[in-house]
Scaffold this motif. Structure first.
Motif, PDB file in Angstrom:
ATOM      1  N   TYR A 279       0.823  -1.207   0.000  1.00  0.00           N
ATOM      2  CA  TYR A 279       0.000   0.000   0.000  1.00  0.00           C
ATOM      3  C   TYR A 279       0.865   1.269   0.000  1.00  0.00           C
ATOM      4  O   TYR A 279       0.476   2.283  -0.587  1.00  0.00           O
ATOM      5  N   ASP A 280       2.010   1.211   0.643  1.00  0.00           N
ATOM      6  CA  ASP A 280       2.866   2.391   0.727  1.00  0.00           C
ATOM      7  C   ASP A 280       3.603   2.668  -0.577  1.00  0.00           C
ATOM      8  O   ASP A 280       4.183   3.742  -0.744  1.00  0.00           O
ATOM      9  N   LYS A 281       3.567   1.722  -1.516  1.00  0.00           N
ATOM     10  CA  LYS A 281       4.263   1.910  -2.794  1.00  0.00           C
ATOM     11  C   LYS A 281       3.319   2.333  -3.929  1.00  0.00           C
ATOM     12  O   LYS A 281       3.766   2.768  -4.991  1.00  0.00           O
ATOM     13  N   VAL A 282       2.015   2.181  -3.702  1.00  0.00           N
ATOM     14  CA  VAL A 282       1.048   2.473  -4.762  1.00  0.00           C
ATOM     15  C   VAL A 282       1.010   3.965  -5.090  1.00  0.00           C
ATOM     16  O   VAL A 282       0.939   4.364  -6.247  1.00  0.00           O
ATOM     17  N   GLY A 283       1.029   4.805  -4.051  1.00  0.00           N
ATOM     18  CA  GLY A 283       0.986   6.247  -4.263  1.00  0.00           C
ATOM     19  C   GLY A 283      -0.377   6.866  -4.046  1.00  0.00           C
ATOM     20  O   GLY A 283      -0.535   8.089  -4.126  1.00  0.00           O
ATOM     21  N   PHE A 284      -1.402   6.043  -3.774  1.00  0.00           N
ATOM     22  CA  PHE A 284      -2.737   6.573  -3.500  1.00  0.00           C
ATOM     23  C   PHE A 284      -3.487   5.573  -2.630  1.00  0.00           C
ATOM     24  O   PHE A 284      -3.052   4.424  -2.446  1.00  0.00           O
ATOM     25  N   THR A 285      -4.626   6.003  -2.101  1.00  0.00           N
ATOM     26  CA  THR A 285      -5.421   5.158  -1.219  1.00  0.00           C
ATOM     27  C   THR A 285      -6.686   4.680  -1.925  1.00  0.00           C
ATOM     28  O   THR A 285      -6.999   5.114  -3.044  1.00  0.00           O
ATOM     29  N   SER A 286      -7.440   3.815  -1.277  1.00  0.00           N
ATOM     30  CA  SER A 286      -8.702   3.324  -1.837  1.00  0.00           C
ATOM     31  C   SER A 286      -9.675   4.474  -2.073  1.00  0.00           C
ATOM     32  O   SER A 286     -10.394   4.498  -3.073  1.00  0.00           O
ATOM     33  N   ARG A 287      -9.682   5.448  -1.168  1.00  0.00           N
ATOM     34  CA  ARG A 287     -10.577   6.595  -1.339  1.00  0.00           C
ATOM     35  C   ARG A 287     -10.200   7.396  -2.583  1.00  0.00           C
ATOM     36  O   ARG A 287     -11.078   7.841  -3.334  1.00  0.00           O
ATOM     37  N   ASP A 288      -8.905   7.564  -2.844  1.00  0.00           N
ATOM     38  CA  ASP A 288      -8.469   8.265  -4.053  1.00  0.00           C
ATOM     39  C   ASP A 288      -8.939   7.527  -5.294  1.00  0.00           C
ATOM     40  O   ASP A 288      -9.387   8.139  -6.268  1.00  0.00           O
ATOM     41  N   LEU A 289      -8.822   6.198  -5.275  1.00  0.00           N
ATOM     42  CA  LEU A 289      -9.255   5.404  -6.428  1.00  0.00           C
ATOM     43  C   LEU A 289     -10.758   5.533  -6.637  1.00  0.00           C
ATOM     44  O   LEU A 289     -11.223   5.706  -7.770  1.00  0.00           O
ATOM     45  N   TYR A 290     -11.546   5.467  -5.553  1.00  0.00           N
ATOM     46  CA  TYR A 290     -13.002   5.583  -5.662  1.00  0.00           C
ATOM     47  C   TYR A 290     -13.380   6.958  -6.214  1.00  0.00           C
ATOM     48  O   TYR A 290     -14.261   7.067  -7.082  1.00  0.00           O
ATOM     49  N   ASN A 291     -12.718   8.009  -5.737  1.00  0.00           N
ATOM     50  CA  ASN A 291     -13.017   9.359  -6.215  1.00  0.00           C
ATOM     51  C   ASN A 291     -12.692   9.503  -7.697  1.00  0.00           C
ATOM     52  O   ASN A 291     -13.472  10.082  -8.470  1.00  0.00           O
ATOM     53  N   PHE A 292     -11.527   8.980  -8.112  1.00  0.00           N
ATOM     54  CA  PHE A 292     -11.169   9.034  -9.528  1.00  0.00           C
ATOM     55  C   PHE A 292     -12.139   8.219 -10.360  1.00  0.00           C
ATOM     56  O   PHE A 292     -12.566   8.646 -11.443  1.00  0.00           O
ATOM     57  N   TYR A 293     -12.511   7.052  -9.884  1.00  0.00           N
ATOM     58  CA  TYR A 293     -13.418   6.148 -10.590  1.00  0.00           C
ATOM     59  C   TYR A 293     -14.732   6.858 -10.920  1.00  0.00           C
ATOM     60  O   TYR A 293     -15.181   6.862 -12.069  1.00  0.00           O
ATOM     61  N   HIS A 294     -15.335   7.486  -9.911  1.00  0.00           N
ATOM     62  CA  HIS A 294     -16.632   8.143 -10.113  1.00  0.00           C
ATOM     63  C   HIS A 294     -16.480   9.460 -10.882  1.00  0.00           C
ATOM     64  O   HIS A 294     -17.332   9.800 -11.707  1.00  0.00           O
ATOM     65  N   ARG A 295     -15.390  10.197 -10.620  1.00  0.00           N
ATOM     66  CA  ARG A 295     -15.177  11.445 -11.348  1.00  0.00           C
ATOM     67  C   ARG A 295     -14.956  11.188 -12.831  1.00  0.00           C
ATOM     68  O   ARG A 295     -15.510  11.889 -13.687  1.00  0.00           O
ATOM     69  N   ASN A 296     -14.171  10.173 -13.157  1.00  0.00           N
ATOM     70  CA  ASN A 296     -13.905   9.843 -14.558  1.00  0.00           C
ATOM     71  C   ASN A 296     -15.176   9.390 -15.254  1.00  0.00           C
ATOM     72  O   ASN A 296     -15.441   9.770 -16.401  1.00  0.00           O
ATOM     73  N   LYS A 297     -15.984   8.601 -14.562  1.00  0.00           N
ATOM     74  CA  LYS A 297     -17.243   8.132 -15.135  1.00  0.00           C
ATOM     75  C   LYS A 297     -18.191   9.289 -15.419  1.00  0.00           C
ATOM     76  O   LYS A 297     -18.801   9.376 -16.494  1.00  0.00           O
ATOM     77  N   ALA A 298     -18.309  10.217 -14.463  1.00  0.00           N
ATOM     78  CA  ALA A 298     -19.200  11.368 -14.636  1.00  0.00           C
ATOM     79  C   ALA A 298     -18.722  12.277 -15.755  1.00  0.00           C
ATOM     80  O   ALA A 298     -19.515  12.760 -16.569  1.00  0.00           O
ATOM     81  N   GLU A 299     -17.405  12.518 -15.816  1.00  0.00           N
ATOM     82  CA  GLU A 299     -16.862  13.393 -16.852  1.00  0.00           C
ATOM     83  C   GLU A 299     -17.058  12.802 -18.242  1.00  0.00           C
ATOM     84  O   GLU A 299     -17.365  13.498 -19.206  1.00  0.00           O
ATOM     85  N   THR A 300     -16.896  11.485 -18.355  1.00  0.00           N
ATOM     86  CA  THR A 300     -17.049  10.828 -19.651  1.00  0.00           C
ATOM     87  C   THR A 300     -18.475  10.930 -20.144  1.00  0.00           C
ATOM     88  O   THR A 300     -18.738  11.293 -21.291  1.00  0.00           O
TER      89      THR A 300
END
Length: 305
Positions: free
Chosen positions: A127-148
């Motif tokens: 987890y410390d090597k990924v560079g982001f957290t689960s919350r960051d991924l969820y936010n990007f996931y929904h933001r990208n979907k809405a923008e598309t």
């Protein structure tokens, strides 16, 4: 760190010059990472013509760290984060472009969000090597979907439907787009819905009064009642225009999904375009028209049960 070292570090920092605001922020963010805190941008000041920034203030996320053009204050009213945990602080987390592209591909392939995070953790070694957290991924996931979708691009939803069809050959969908690629019509149903229709499809209710989504598209559910007096969903449609042509297309698609098995009776909300479409297409026998208030009352009664 000794007082002399601290004084030397302070002198080195206040003497630095940066070519841009971004360069300055990156420097202070790296400094914060080494020290164990997170930073954010605060207010800025402009020249008289409001053409150029004359000052930008960076602060600790707890507002104890301040960096200005002519001053640097390294005082905090909170403990510093341990070095191995600093990567989880907000300003030190970021989903890079390669990771974003991979997340989108996994999303299109039908991989769930928590599974995507697990894949990333294994790939980067923790987890410390990924560079982001689960919350960051969820936010990007929904933001990208809405923008598309808000950009009028129908490819995302069609890709999802196509993938559903690949996983379940009995899954049915039809769609249409305009000249700009905007989605103007969509109908879909799964195998269970088709089986329910074959058993309980003598009477169908479909109503085009629902506009609860952010894109102002009309949702048209096709529903019936089973032998337990429970509502069953036969299919769902989405239309961008409530005109006769659109409803004719929707009814034709519904009949295609149900292998041209037509209901005996149809209950609608009395929409004139819908009535005309039914008469033009000639798919249904006896048509019963029910005003929207009665349908709303029935829906409310069903929810109470």
């Amino acid at each position: 760190m000794s007082d002399d070292d601290s004084l030397m570090e302070y002198s080195e920092i206040v003497m630095k010059m940066f070519g841009s605001e971004d360069d300055g922020f990156e420097f202070y963010n790296n400094y914060a990472y080494e020290k164990g805190f997170s930073v954010r941008k605060e207010y800025c000041e402009w020249d008289n013509g409001h053409n150029e920034r004359t000052l930008r203030k960076f602060v600790c996320s707890c507002e104890g760290f301040r960096a200005e053009k002519e001053d640097f204050i390294d005082e905090h009213n909170h403990p510093m984060t341990e070095p191995d945990l600093a990567c989880f602080l907000r300003s030190h987390r970021r989903i890079n472009d390669d990771q974003k592209a991979e997340i989108v591909q996994l999303q299109i392939s039908g991989i769930h969000k928590h599974q995507i995070m697990d894949i990333m953790v294994r790939r980067y070694g923790g987890y410390d090597k990924v560079g982001f957290t689960s919350r960051d991924l969820y936010n990007f996931y929904h933001r990208n979907k809405a923008e598309t979708l808000s950009g009028g691009d129908a490819r995302t939803i069609i890709s999802y439907m196509t993938e559903s069809k690949r996983r379940d050959p009995d899954f049915f969908f039809q769609y249409k787009t305009d000249g700009r690629g905007h989605l103007t019509g969509l109908l879909w149903c799964d195998f269970q819905s088709q089986m329910d229709y074959r058993a309980f499809g003598d009477v169908v209710v479909f109503d085009g009064t629902y506009k609860t989504n952010r894109y102002n598209l009309t949702l048209v559910p096709f529903v019936g009642v089973n032998h337990h007096k429970s509502t069953v969903l036969f299919a769902c449609g989405i239309l961008s225009h409530e005109d006769t042509e659109s409803y004719v297309w929707l009814i034709r698609s519904f009949c295609d999904a149900m292998i041209q098995k037509h209901p005996i009776s149809v209950i609608t909300d009395g929409d004139h375009a819908m009535q005309k479409a039914i008469s033009i297409f000639g798919a249904f026998g006896v048509v019963g028209l029910v005003v929207g208030g009665i349908i709303a009352a029935a829906s409310s009664s069903s929810r109470r049960r």
